[in-house]
Design an enzyme around this catalytic site. Structure first.
Site, PDB file in Angstrom:
ATOM      1  CD  GLN A 270      -2.871  -0.849  -0.194  1.00  0.00           C
ATOM      2  OE1 GLN A 270      -3.532   0.161  -0.393  1.00  0.00           O
ATOM      3  NE2 GLN A 270      -2.805  -1.825  -1.087  1.00  0.00           N
ATOM      4  CG  HIS A 273      -1.287   2.774  -3.880  1.00  0.00           C
ATOM      5  ND1 HIS A 273      -1.942   2.729  -5.079  1.00  0.00           N
ATOM      6  CD2 HIS A 273      -1.564   1.602  -3.265  1.00  0.00           C
ATOM      7  CE1 HIS A 273      -2.589   1.584  -5.200  1.00  0.00           C
ATOM      8  NE2 HIS A 273      -2.376   0.884  -4.104  1.00  0.00           N
ATOM      9  CD  GLU A 339      -8.389   2.909   0.372  1.00  0.00           C
ATOM     10  OE1 GLU A 339      -8.694   2.974  -0.839  1.00  0.00           O
ATOM     11  OE2 GLU A 339      -7.274   3.279   0.812  1.00  0.00           O
ATOM     12  CG  ASP A 373      -5.553  -3.036  -4.530  1.00  0.00           C
ATOM     13  OD1 ASP A 373      -6.498  -2.450  -3.974  1.00  0.00           O
ATOM     14  OD2 ASP A 373      -4.377  -2.911  -4.152  1.00  0.00           O
ATOM     15  CD  GLU A 427     -47.509  16.875  10.711  1.00  0.00           C
ATOM     16  OE1 GLU A 427     -47.587  17.095   9.482  1.00  0.00           O
ATOM     17  OE2 GLU A 427     -46.777  15.987  11.200  1.00  0.00           O
ATOM     18  CG  HIS A 432     -51.591  17.597   4.072  1.00  0.00           C
ATOM     19  ND1 HIS A 432     -51.377  18.931   3.797  1.00  0.00           N
ATOM     20  CD2 HIS A 432     -50.401  16.966   3.861  1.00  0.00           C
ATOM     21  CE1 HIS A 432     -50.131  19.092   3.424  1.00  0.00           C
ATOM     22  NE2 HIS A 432     -49.506  17.924   3.452  1.00  0.00           N
TER      23      HIS A 432
END
Length: 440
Positions: A270, A273, A339, A373, A427, A432
């Site tokens: 890793q 990279h 990750e 990967d 409400e 409604h």
């Protein structure tokens, strides 16, 4: 080479653990001020701005922003047969893994005559970003494209930075992977400007002023540097995004029985990279930590990108963390939310089931991150920087929308209208209730 953090004898909260475990610096806020003018410029000037930024950042002014079909065909025809076979195998395995993610449509009968259906609808068009900095990633083409194809997305566009060594076209391997997967809309555009192109669309070509170059997309996915992350944050809401990916990271939870050479090999894999890549080993065994240090010396000296690896392992984002026991170690890796998380312990499978926060978990001595990967069948586009606390890796769900479909009969509506009216009045939305009573 790699620092040590000794947490033995210390009982820390999750908040304290997040603060003490090393993390790569990713100042997205600072990068935002740099990308905002780029986003605005691409939105305003389209293709002309894209060419200008390619010349400025990539050192080449591409003749074609959209890669001609014959260049895609040429790249595929020139692809090394062994690499073509490997990409084909990778795509088949990723496709198989992602088909299992497809959620079924469901119909729920709430009551007689009352039905709610759950549909999953793919977005219409996506923009897939494939980075092209220190390393080039045809495998990222596979991960992005296959997930979108399995989800049922109709229109896919790929952007990858123009390469000076390839005459202003993206990397030949990236082009070949696109052609192999049937993607014919590919752009020689990198960085924040690619995200702007996807979000806003772009007009203008060298030949016809005002010609549509790229239509806007619905979702943008794919990893990139801090400027790509900042651009994705800035356009979120205009389009959907997968996550703000930063430098790659690996955490390994290991006990005394782990093979130190395996651990060292995975940390190095890793670290190659990027100098900002993070490598963290969490263990309750000082003896293993010492053995890993020795193994790292040999492996770092022998690896191709030794300078890059040494910078990553020696940076503040990497460390060996010593803990009292594996329970404490599990708390550390959960707080870190890596990750990639490897579990190399005697009870790896059981312990992996207890992990809450990780982009992907690799279980046991024969499941290295490098498998994920390329060929595991999982996806390697994963949340970084602690985003695994709330985000998932790329998959078919990144490209699907949930649509609820409600269908009631007159009788079913009448049954709930009194309760509906009570709620509406509570409400202070009386219309409604009237909308329901008008039907019953």
């Amino acid at each position: 080479m790699i620092a040590r953090i000794d947490l033995r004898g210390r009982r820390l909260s999750a908040r304290e653990l997040r603060a003490v475990v090393p993390r790569a610096e990713l100042d997205v806020e600072a990068a935002t001020s740099a990308v905002e003018p780029i986003l605005a410029d691409v939105r305003e000037r389209g293709g002309a701005a894209l060419r200008d930024y390619a010349e400025r950042f990539d050192g080449v002014r591409p003749e074609h922003v959209r890669v001609p079909a014959q260049e895609l065909e040429r790249a595929l025809a020139s692809l090394d047969p062994a690499l073509r076979d490997a990409l084909t195998t990778s795509a088949a395995r990723v496709r198989q893994g992602h088909e299992a993610q497809l959620p079924p449509a469901r119909t729920t009968r709430i009551a007689p005559g009352a039905v709610v259906r759950q549909r999953w609808v793919p977005v219409r068009r996506v923009g897939l970003y494939v980075p092209g900095g220190l390393a080039l990633y045809p495998s990222s083409v596979v991960m992005n494209v296959v997930a979108a194809q399995v989800a049922g997305v109709e229109a896919l566009a790929v952007a990858s930075p123009p390469q000076k060594e390839n005459g202003g076209l993206p990397d030949p391997g990236v082009l070949a992977a696109c052609a192999l997967l049937g993607v014919d809309e590919v752009y020689a555009v990198g960085g924040a400007q690619a995200i702007a192109m996807f979000a806003y669309g772009a007009t203008g070509s060298e030949d016809v002023d005002g010609e549509v170059l790229c239509e806007p997309v619905d979702v943008v996915t794919g990893p990139g540097n801090v400027y790509v992350a900042a651009a994705k944050r800035a356009v979120r809401g205009v389009v959907g995004i997968d996550a703000e990916a930063g430098p790659t990271e690996i955490a390994i939870l290991a006990d005394a029985g782990a093979d130190p050479d395996h651990v060292a090999a995975d940390l190095v894999s890793q670290a190659e990279h990027d100098p900002n890549a993070a490598a963290v080993l969490v263990t309750d065994s000082p003896e293993l930590a010492d053995a890993v240090d020795d193994a790292l010396e040999a492996r770092v000296s022998a690896t191709k990108h030794s300078e890059r690896v040494r910078a990553a392992l020696g940076g503040p984002q990497s460390a060996v963390v010593l803990v009292d026991d594996l329970e404490s170690g599990l708390d550390v890796v959960d707080a870190y939310a890596a990750e990639h998380l490897e579990i190399q312990t005697i009870d790896a499978a059981e312990r992996a089931e207890r992990v809450h926060n990780a982009g992907a978990v690799f279980v046991g001595p024969y499941s290295p991150v490098s498998l994920g990967d390329y060929l595991a069948g999982s996806n390697h586009v994963l949340p970084t920087g602690g985003c695994a606390h709330f985000a998932s890796g790329l998959g078919v769900m990144s490209f699907l929308k949930s649509v609820q479909v409600i269908e009631y009969t007159r009788e079913a509506l009448a049954e709930v209208t009194p309760a509906l009216s009570v709620l509406a009045d509570a409400e202070d939305l009386p219309a409604h209730g009237e909308a329901a009573r008008a039907r019953t």
